[in-house]
Design an enzyme around this catalytic site. Structure first.
Site, PDB file in Angstrom:
ATOM      1  N   GLY A   8      -1.213  -9.329  -4.620  1.00 19.44           N
ATOM      2  CA  GLY A   8      -1.055  -9.890  -5.949  1.00 19.44           C
ATOM      3  C   GLY A   8       0.068 -10.890  -6.080  1.00 19.44           C
ATOM      4  O   GLY A   8       0.100 -11.676  -7.035  1.00 19.44           O
ATOM      5  N   LYS A  24       5.883 -12.900   0.147  1.00 19.99           N
ATOM      6  CA  LYS A  24       6.115 -12.157  -1.092  1.00 19.99           C
ATOM      7  C   LYS A  24       6.701 -13.152  -2.094  1.00 19.99           C
ATOM      8  O   LYS A  24       7.666 -13.850  -1.790  1.00 19.99           O
ATOM      9  CB  LYS A  24       7.073 -10.988  -0.857  1.00 19.99           C
ATOM     10  CG  LYS A  24       7.241 -10.092  -2.083  1.00 19.99           C
ATOM     11  CD  LYS A  24       8.245  -8.976  -1.832  1.00 19.99           C
ATOM     12  CE  LYS A  24       7.674  -7.897  -0.939  1.00 19.99           C
ATOM     13  NZ  LYS A  24       8.597  -6.724  -0.865  1.00 19.99           N
ATOM     14  N   ASP A  65      -1.065   1.788   0.374  1.00 19.11           N
ATOM     15  CA  ASP A  65      -1.085   0.340   0.618  1.00 19.11           C
ATOM     16  C   ASP A  65       0.233  -0.156   1.194  1.00 19.11           C
ATOM     17  O   ASP A  65       0.367  -1.352   1.484  1.00 19.11           O
ATOM     18  CB  ASP A  65      -1.426  -0.423  -0.666  1.00 19.11           C
ATOM     19  CG  ASP A  65      -0.453  -0.122  -1.802  1.00 19.11           C
ATOM     20  OD1 ASP A  65      -0.238   1.070  -2.084  1.00 19.11           O
ATOM     21  OD2 ASP A  65       0.085  -1.066  -2.403  1.00 19.11           O
ATOM     22  N   ASP A 123       3.085 -12.243 -12.587  1.00 22.11           N
ATOM     23  CA  ASP A 123       3.393 -13.658 -12.376  1.00 22.11           C
ATOM     24  C   ASP A 123       3.364 -14.075 -10.915  1.00 22.11           C
ATOM     25  O   ASP A 123       3.496 -15.255 -10.601  1.00 22.11           O
ATOM     26  CB  ASP A 123       4.736 -14.033 -13.014  1.00 22.11           C
ATOM     27  CG  ASP A 123       5.925 -13.269 -12.416  1.00 22.11           C
ATOM     28  OD1 ASP A 123       5.773 -12.636 -11.344  1.00 22.11           O
ATOM     29  OD2 ASP A 123       7.014 -13.297 -13.018  1.00 22.11           O
ATOM     30  N   GLY A 124       3.192 -13.097 -10.001  1.00 24.92           N
ATOM     31  CA  GLY A 124       3.096 -13.445  -8.589  1.00 24.92           C
ATOM     32  C   GLY A 124       4.405 -13.892  -7.969  1.00 24.92           C
ATOM     33  O   GLY A 124       4.407 -14.453  -6.872  1.00 24.92           O
ATOM     34  N   ARG A 166      -3.468  -2.492   6.085  1.00 25.28           N
ATOM     35  CA  ARG A 166      -2.963  -1.267   5.490  1.00 25.28           C
ATOM     36  C   ARG A 166      -3.986  -0.134   5.584  1.00 25.28           C
ATOM     37  O   ARG A 166      -5.177  -0.374   5.757  1.00 25.28           O
ATOM     38  CB  ARG A 166      -2.639  -1.523   4.011  1.00 25.28           C
ATOM     39  CG  ARG A 166      -1.583  -2.602   3.775  1.00 25.28           C
ATOM     40  CD  ARG A 166      -1.754  -3.191   2.391  1.00 25.28           C
ATOM     41  NE  ARG A 166      -0.596  -3.998   1.998  1.00 25.28           N
ATOM     42  CZ  ARG A 166      -0.422  -5.277   2.305  1.00 25.28           C
ATOM     43  NH1 ARG A 166      -1.325  -5.912   3.044  1.00 25.28           N
ATOM     44  NH2 ARG A 166       0.647  -5.933   1.905  1.00 25.28           N
TER      45      ARG A 166
END
Length: 480
Positions: A91, A122, A262, A134-135, A195
């Site tokens: 995300g 990230k 995850d 908002d990423g 994952r």
């Protein structure tokens, strides 16, 4: 973009097809100030020759590296605090590139075969899996990950490594820290970003073909000793790697914080740790996350958490394998963890094995001493004071904790330690062992490093800490 002759792109995850990931674009950031560059890690994949402008183009704007098709947001599900969430996925990050490590890197870690390495991100912007977020990544979060990865690597814990940290010039609103706060984008180098949750998504969808594709992909690239199609054999390999990782966390006094399915991968490396902490002293119930109200992921419960997550992975593999061999593979976790914990404590004390009974006695007496010492005997200093075994007795007994090294618990520890010969005793000649205190990574120091950056844009304490951690890594000379 000029790269080293040993740079060998290998975007093999991309070959799995659109069922496993979505093509995405990185966010456009107002600025790109390079704050951290891991030159040693860059050399391991042939990217150490990039100029600063080229580095920023690659890891601030994510212009594709040579031979790389562009970023992918990976699809996965996961249990978060044991509640299943089918709406996960990358995300605020993506898989930016994959490449083989250089021959020099393989030789340096005494590897028989080169490793495939990922560059993941990230804070690189929104994806189809952002779920309204908002990423982005806070600069503080990026600084914390750089510090944690450096400390874990120095302590011999298998871990992803912070590769690049670039400040991006946005003001972010967050509910769990003073806002607005500064923004950043991080790149990390890892052996794999596949994952447990990657398998969970395929199982949730009932896609046997995807499970089979993942098994072959993971087996061939990361666990080649496993025969083709051997799902229980693959689970056994992941169980062994996860047991080793968990034991190394415990020996390092590390609390991951968010051990969701995850956040564990198929190669057994630390990554995606959340509000991590290192133990100040032996506290089995110590938690890292303020929102972990029940202590599910507390320090001493981490083996339980990892095993529970492995059972979820095994459940996915039931689509293609019989239950009994999968159960046998799972049941190997307990013995593997105990074996790896003994090895991890021997590594931390810098001594050689004497056999299971003597090695276990050392673990038990060390924990008993730490328990009795309470807050006065911090976790890391015990391993520092007694590194090299009884060869460090004079140093430990004249050091700042000399008064703590007495009584029945200490006598039991001392006798257990005396039996073990030092491993590479020449390491004690390193100047680090002339210091009175070891390098630690307790929360007060982390907050002080961030405060200097936040208040005065002073990066000197951050850089100085990383330099000391690199010296510690060389002094310990552990192998992950």
């Amino acid at each position: 973009m000029p790269v080293h002759a040993d740079y060998r792109p290998a975007p093999v995850f991309f070959d799995l097809g659109p069922d496993f990931a979505d093509a995405v674009e990185a966010a456009r950031f107002p600025k790109a100030d390079l704050r951290f560059r891991n030159q040693r890690a860059a050399a391991e994949v042939g990217l150490d020759g990039l100029s600063e402008a080229e580095w920023i183009a690659a890891f601030g704007r994510f212009e594709p590296l040579p031979g790389q098709p562009g970023p992918l947001a990976m699809r996965y599900h996961g249990h978060q605090f044991r509640h299943y969430n089918p709406d996960l996925g990358d995300g605020r990050g993506f898989l930016a590139a994959q490449m083989w490590e250089t021959p020099q890197a393989t030789a340096a870690r005494r590897g028989a075969r080169p490793r495939l390495l990922d560059l993941g991100t990230k804070g690189s912007g929104q994806t189809p899996w952002s779920r309204g977020g908002d990423g982005r990544l806070t600069l503080k979060g990026g600084v914390r990950e750089v510090l944690a990865a450096a400390m874990l690597e120095a302590l011999g814990v298998p871990t992803s490594r912070a590769f690049s940290l670039i400040e991006t010039g946005e003001a972010l609103e967050r509910g769990d820290e003073p806002s607005p706060t500064r923004s950043a984008v991080l790149a990390r180098l890892s052996h794999s970003h596949i994952r447990f949750g990657t398998f969970q998504r395929a199982a949730y969808l009932g896609r046997v073909d995807q499970i089979e594709a993942l098994i072959e992909h993971v087996r061939s690239l990361y666990h080649p000793q496993v025969a083709a199609g051997d799902a229980p054999g693959l689970l056994r390999a992941v169980v062994e790697a996860s047991a080793r990782l968990t034991a190394r966390w415990i020996a390092a006094g590390f609390v991951h914080g968010v051990l969701n399915t995850d956040n564990l991968n198929v190669t057994g490396e630390s990554f995606d740790y959340g509000p991590w902490r290192f133990l100040p002293s032996y506290q089995p119930g110590f938690t890292a996350a303020y929102f972990d109200q029940t202590g599910l992921y507390a320090f001493a419960r981490q083996p339980e958490a990892v095993f529970w997550n492995l059972t979820q992975l095994a459940g996915c593999l039931k689509l293609v394998a019989e239950v009994e061999p999968l159960t046998d593979a799972l049941n190997g976790f307990g013995p593997a963890y105990i074996r790896e914990l003994r090895a991890a404590f021997l590594m931390r004390f810098g001594v050689l094995s004497l056999g299971e009974a003597a090695d276990q006695r050392l673990v038990d007496t060390a924990l008993a001493l730490l328990r009795e010492g309470g807050e006065g005997l911090r976790w890391e200093p015990l391993f520092f004071d007694w590194f090299g075994g009884f060869a460090s007795a004079a140093r430990a007994l004249s050091g700042p904790r000399a008064k703590l090294y007495q009584g029945e618990a200490f006598d039991a520890f001392r006798f257990a330690l005396m039996a073990h010969e030092p491993d590479r005793i020449e390491r004690l000649e390193h100047p680090m062992f002339a210091a009175r205190e070891p390098e630690e990574m307790l929360i007060d120091e982390v907050e002080a490093i961030w405060a200097a950056i936040d208040a005065a844009d002073d990066w000197a304490p951050f850089r100085a800490k990383l330099a000391r951690l690199e010296a510690a890594r060389l002094a310990w000379a552990f192998t992950a």
